[in-house]
Design a protein around this motif. Structure first.
Motif, short mmCIF file in Angstrom:
data_model
loop_
_atom_site.label_atom_id
_atom_site.label_comp_id
_atom_site.label_asym_id
_atom_site.label_seq_id
_atom_site.Cartn_x
_atom_site.Cartn_y
_atom_site.Cartn_z
N ASP A 152 0.92 -1.20 -0.06
CA ASP A 152 0.01 0.13 0.09
C ASP A 152 0.95 1.21 -0.01
O ASP A 152 2.14 0.94 -0.16
CB ASP A 152 -0.98 -0.07 1.05
CG ASP A 152 -0.12 0.03 2.53
OD1 ASP A 152 0.90 0.15 2.34
OD2 ASP A 152 -0.88 0.04 3.48
N VAL A 164 0.01 -5.71 1.27
CA VAL A 164 -1.48 -5.95 1.17
C VAL A 164 -2.03 -7.34 1.15
O VAL A 164 -1.19 -8.06 0.76
CB VAL A 164 -1.96 -5.42 -0.37
CG1 VAL A 164 -3.49 -5.50 -0.41
CG2 VAL A 164 -1.74 -3.79 -0.41
N ARG A 214 -7.86 -9.48 3.49
CA ARG A 214 -8.82 -8.66 4.41
C ARG A 214 -8.59 -7.16 3.65
O ARG A 214 -9.70 -6.55 3.43
CB ARG A 214 -8.26 -8.38 5.61
CG ARG A 214 -9.43 -8.23 6.38
CD ARG A 214 -8.88 -8.23 7.95
NE ARG A 214 -8.29 -6.68 8.07
CZ ARG A 214 -7.32 -6.64 8.97
NH1 ARG A 214 -6.75 -7.50 9.64
NH2 ARG A 214 -6.69 -5.26 9.11
N ASP A 215 -7.47 -6.61 3.27
CA ASP A 215 -7.39 -5.36 2.53
C ASP A 215 -8.18 -5.09 1.43
O ASP A 215 -8.75 -4.13 1.24
CB ASP A 215 -6.00 -4.78 2.60
CG ASP A 215 -5.10 -4.54 3.74
OD1 ASP A 215 -5.76 -4.45 4.78
OD2 ASP A 215 -3.90 -4.87 3.85
N THR A 223 -11.88 -5.06 1.88
CA THR A 223 -12.40 -3.86 2.51
C THR A 223 -12.47 -2.68 1.30
O THR A 223 -13.54 -2.06 1.32
CB THR A 223 -11.34 -3.37 3.48
OG1 THR A 223 -11.20 -4.46 4.76
CG2 THR A 223 -11.67 -1.92 4.08
#
Length: 79
Positions: free
Chosen positions: A59, A65, A68-69, A72
């Protein structure tokens, strides 16, 4: 045409003076370098960065990353 782009386009009277045209062109080049940036090492450094990006995504802070990222982000985008 967006206002910012229209402001960068020269008027015909700009090219009546060679010096004014030269300063305008220098400003365009300066803007391009500020936006795109300059990487030391030329294309070899860019290719190495691309190869590293393909192996591990990070990121903006440099953290890895994970799924889960990505979930989201997809939720925030409405997908």
């Amino acid at each position: 045409m967006p206002r910012i782009i229209a402001g960068m386009l020269p008027t015909p009277r700009l090219f009546r003076s060679r010096w004014a045209a030269l300063w305008w062109a220098a400003g365009i080049l300066w803007f391009a370098i500020e936006v795109a940036g300059v990487k030391p090492g030329g294309h070899a450094a860019a290719n190495a960065t691309t190869a590293n990006a393909a192996t591990e995504a990070t990121d903006a802070t440099g953290s890895a990353v994970d799924q889960r990222d990505l979930a989201t982000l997809a939720n925030a985008m409405g997908r």
